[in-house]
Design a protein around this motif. Structure first.
Motif, PDB file in Angstrom:
ATOM      1  N   LEU A  33       4.047  -8.841 -13.032  1.00  0.00           N
ATOM      2  CA  LEU A  33       2.963  -8.108 -14.158  1.00  0.00           C
ATOM      3  C   LEU A  33       2.293  -6.840 -13.701  1.00  0.00           C
ATOM      4  CD1 LEU A  33       1.761 -11.550 -15.714  1.00  0.00           C
ATOM      5  CD2 LEU A  33       3.882 -10.200 -16.419  1.00  0.00           C
ATOM      6  N   GLY A  34       1.897  -7.005 -12.163  1.00  0.00           N
ATOM      7  CA  GLY A  34       1.026  -5.702 -12.021  1.00  0.00           C
ATOM      8  C   GLY A  34       0.839  -6.069 -10.403  1.00  0.00           C
ATOM      9  N   GLU A  35       0.348  -4.978  -9.725  1.00  0.00           N
ATOM     10  CA  GLU A  35      -0.224  -5.002  -8.481  1.00  0.00           C
ATOM     11  C   GLU A  35      -1.518  -4.296  -8.425  1.00  0.00           C
ATOM     12  OE1 GLU A  35       2.618  -3.587  -5.702  1.00  0.00           O
ATOM     13  OE2 GLU A  35       3.830  -5.467  -5.898  1.00  0.00           O
ATOM     14  N   VAL A  36      -2.755  -4.730  -7.817  1.00  0.00           N
ATOM     15  CA  VAL A  36      -4.088  -4.170  -8.052  1.00  0.00           C
ATOM     16  C   VAL A  36      -4.379  -4.150  -6.563  1.00  0.00           C
ATOM     17  CG1 VAL A  36      -4.208  -4.258 -10.378  1.00  0.00           C
ATOM     18  CG2 VAL A  36      -5.067  -5.859  -8.910  1.00  0.00           C
ATOM     19  N   PRO A  37      -5.464  -3.255  -6.161  1.00  0.00           N
ATOM     20  CA  PRO A  37      -6.155  -3.560  -4.760  1.00  0.00           C
ATOM     21  C   PRO A  37      -7.139  -4.657  -5.012  1.00  0.00           C
ATOM     22  CG  PRO A  37      -6.569  -1.175  -5.680  1.00  0.00           C
ATOM     23  CD  PRO A  37      -5.910  -2.273  -7.025  1.00  0.00           C
TER      24      PRO A  37
ATOM     25  N   GLY B  42      -8.603   3.200  -2.747  1.00  0.00           N
ATOM     26  CA  GLY B  42      -9.451   3.988  -2.132  1.00  0.00           C
ATOM     27  C   GLY B  42     -10.652   3.519  -1.197  1.00  0.00           C
ATOM     28  N   ASP B  43     -11.167   2.345  -1.843  1.00  0.00           N
ATOM     29  CA  ASP B  43     -12.370   1.774  -1.127  1.00  0.00           C
ATOM     30  C   ASP B  43     -11.752   0.945   0.213  1.00  0.00           C
ATOM     31  OD1 ASP B  43     -14.548   0.292  -0.501  1.00  0.00           O
ATOM     32  OD2 ASP B  43     -15.086  -0.074  -2.589  1.00  0.00           O
ATOM     33  N   ALA B  44     -12.435   1.458   1.251  1.00  0.00           N
ATOM     34  CA  ALA B  44     -12.468   0.867   2.543  1.00  0.00           C
ATOM     35  C   ALA B  44     -12.798  -0.483   2.827  1.00  0.00           C
ATOM     36  CB  ALA B  44     -12.910   1.752   3.652  1.00  0.00           C
ATOM     37  N   MET B  45     -13.564  -1.041   1.866  1.00  0.00           N
ATOM     38  CA  MET B  45     -14.104  -2.303   1.924  1.00  0.00           C
ATOM     39  C   MET B  45     -12.877  -3.278   1.463  1.00  0.00           C
ATOM     40  SD  MET B  45     -17.136  -2.969   3.283  1.00  0.00           S
ATOM     41  CE  MET B  45     -18.958  -2.194   3.292  1.00  0.00           C
ATOM     42  N   HIS B  46     -11.801  -3.733   2.062  1.00  0.00           N
ATOM     43  CA  HIS B  46     -10.801  -4.414   1.898  1.00  0.00           C
ATOM     44  C   HIS B  46     -11.481  -5.984   1.489  1.00  0.00           C
ATOM     45  CE1 HIS B  46      -7.391  -1.771   3.269  1.00  0.00           C
ATOM     46  NE2 HIS B  46      -8.005  -1.201   2.274  1.00  0.00           N
ATOM     47  N   SER B  47     -11.000  -6.639   0.600  1.00  0.00           N
ATOM     48  CA  SER B  47     -11.268  -7.858   0.269  1.00  0.00           C
ATOM     49  C   SER B  47     -11.162  -8.609   1.602  1.00  0.00           C
ATOM     50  CB  SER B  47     -10.460  -8.387  -0.762  1.00  0.00           C
ATOM     51  OG  SER B  47     -10.573  -9.857  -0.710  1.00  0.00           O
ATOM     52  N   THR B  48     -11.973  -9.677   1.843  1.00  0.00           N
ATOM     53  CA  THR B  48     -12.001 -10.387   3.134  1.00  0.00           C
ATOM     54  C   THR B  48     -11.768 -11.968   2.623  1.00  0.00           C
ATOM     55  OG1 THR B  48     -13.181  -8.820   4.533  1.00  0.00           O
ATOM     56  CG2 THR B  48     -13.073 -11.300   5.409  1.00  0.00           C
ATOM     57  N   THR B  49     -10.790 -12.709   3.288  1.00  0.00           N
ATOM     58  CA  THR B  49     -10.586 -13.999   2.931  1.00  0.00           C
ATOM     59  C   THR B  49     -10.709 -14.848   4.156  1.00  0.00           C
ATOM     60  OG1 THR B  49      -8.981 -13.727   1.183  1.00  0.00           O
ATOM     61  CG2 THR B  49      -8.921 -15.836   2.209  1.00  0.00           C
TER      62      THR B  49
END
Length: 394
Positions: free
Chosen positions: A82-86, A92-99
């Motif tokens: 259905l879609g792909e999102v950051p 462009g945000d360098a703060m990638h989600s952390t799990t």
């Protein structure tokens, strides 16, 4: 200023770090010595939560304890994308989600609280609080008590502090969802992708960890959940296999599961009308269990803003009123987003079909605009740690 924090989870430990940054003498009173406590398996921190950790001075240790997940992929039960999102950020945000595991996050935060000079006492639970001259007297289940200028209620969803602050405060209610999660091994999965599949029975999520194992969670929509205590691991896996037999990757991940985490109900809480008085304040899930992957991030934000308010106020009461004013609108907006998130997992067949038509358009054209308020929020900074700070002990 002397501060007692009831609860040493994410909200409590983050508050201890923040309040030490403004010079408060902080004691955390926590029921469980184990940082994992009795709740949670994995959680994700979005860009706003990571900026909160940056303000606290412990962003990099948390990142090292987890792993970055740059992309979120959303599927229908048929497997159609259905879609792909950051994930948890804008492009462009360098703060990638952390799990990471919840216990590992709490462990890092407690370590930094101790290093900052906070004191952490485990094995005690708050049971009472009364005014004591110009401060507050906190009473614990082992018969001890302590006095302070401020009591911070960071004691989670089933907060005692909330009830002490307002005997008529709302009580958590089952949201029609429960979560079961586990770790599967030997199933090749694309790294760096948080995969979400909406299904007739809720949603099935999975992400691969750096060691190749896959963490998955089933968020099951059922009006009456099974008896958790009477259901063994194999029964859980069989039950989930039936619910998600058509869901992409779910059957093979369930068959390959080596560890099953404790099932947990998802609860909602009506807006809490009283979040503070002149000597007591609620933070984190005690004040607003928002869910939607933002519980930990919002708790960290609370901690930073509380310290900022106290640092700039003439009195504790004025600071707590300022904290509430600064947080209320943002938390209210987050509540609405969380309701939408839960609704997407509990819709019936007709709603699911409509969602399959609408969601690709929404994700493609409106996602960034609709989430910018959440992910780009600027918390500001805290004072630098005082020189020579030493741990105060456990």
């Amino acid at each position: 200023m002397d501060v007692i924090i009831a609860g040493g989870g994410v909200a409590g430990a983050a508050s201890a770090i923040a309040l030490r940054r403004i010079g408060a003498r902080v004691t955390v009173q926590e029921a469980y010595a184990d940082p994992a406590g009795r709740v949670g398996s994995f959680l994700s921190l979005a860009a706003n939560g990571l900026r909160g950790l940056e303000a606290l001075g412990c962003l990099e240790p948390v990142r090292r304890a987890g792993f970055a997940v740059p992309l979120q992929r959303i599927r229908a039960e048929s497997g159609r994308i259905l879609g792909e999102v950051p994930r948890g950020r804008l492009s462009g945000d360098a703060m990638h989600s952390t799990t990471l595991r919840r216990g590992h996050l709490v462990e890092v935060l407690r370590e930094h609280a101790l290093r900052a000079g906070a004191r952490i006492v485990t094995g005690r639970r708050l049971v009472g609080a009364v005014e004591d001259g110009g401060g507050v007297r906190a009473e614990f289940d082992d018969g001890t008590h302590a006095t302070a200028d401020l009591l911070v209620g960071a004691d989670g969803l089933w907060s005692v502090t909330r009830s002490l602050l307002d005997p008529d405060a709302p009580w958590p209610e089952y949201a029609g969802l429960y979560g079961v999660s586990g770790i599967a091994e030997g199933v090749p999965t694309e790294p760096g992708v948080f995969d979400v599949s909406f299904a007739r029975s809720g949603a099935f999520l999975h992400v691969v960890m750096p060691d190749g194992a896959v963490w998955w969670t089933a968020q099951v929509a059922e009006r009456r959940p099974p008896d958790f205590a009477a259901t063994g691991d194999e029964q859980w896996l069989d039950h989930l296999a039936g619910l998600y037999r058509f869901c992409p990757r779910a059957p093979e991940l369930l068959r390959a599961t080596k560890r099953l985490h404790r099932p947990a109900l998802v609860h909602t809480l009506a807006e809490v009308p009283v979040r503070h008085d002149d000597r007591t304040v609620l933070v984190g899930d005690a004040a607003h269990p928002v869910g939607a992957g933002q519980g930990a991030s919002m708790a960290i934000e609370d901690a930073v803003v509380l310290a900022q308010a106290l640092a700039g106020a003439d009195s504790v009461g004025a600071a707590l009123a300022d904290h509430d004013r600064r947080r209320r609108a943002r938390i209210g907006r987050m509540f609405k987003a969380a309701r939408g998130n839960r609704g997407a997992k509990t819709r019936g067949p007709v709603g699911r079909r409509v969602e399959g038509l609408v969601m690709p358009i929404v994700l493609r054209h409106f996602h960034e605009r609709s989430t910018a308020w959440l992910y780009t929020h600027d918390l500001g900074t805290l004072p630098a740690p005082a020189r020579g700070t030493r741990p105060a002990g456990v």
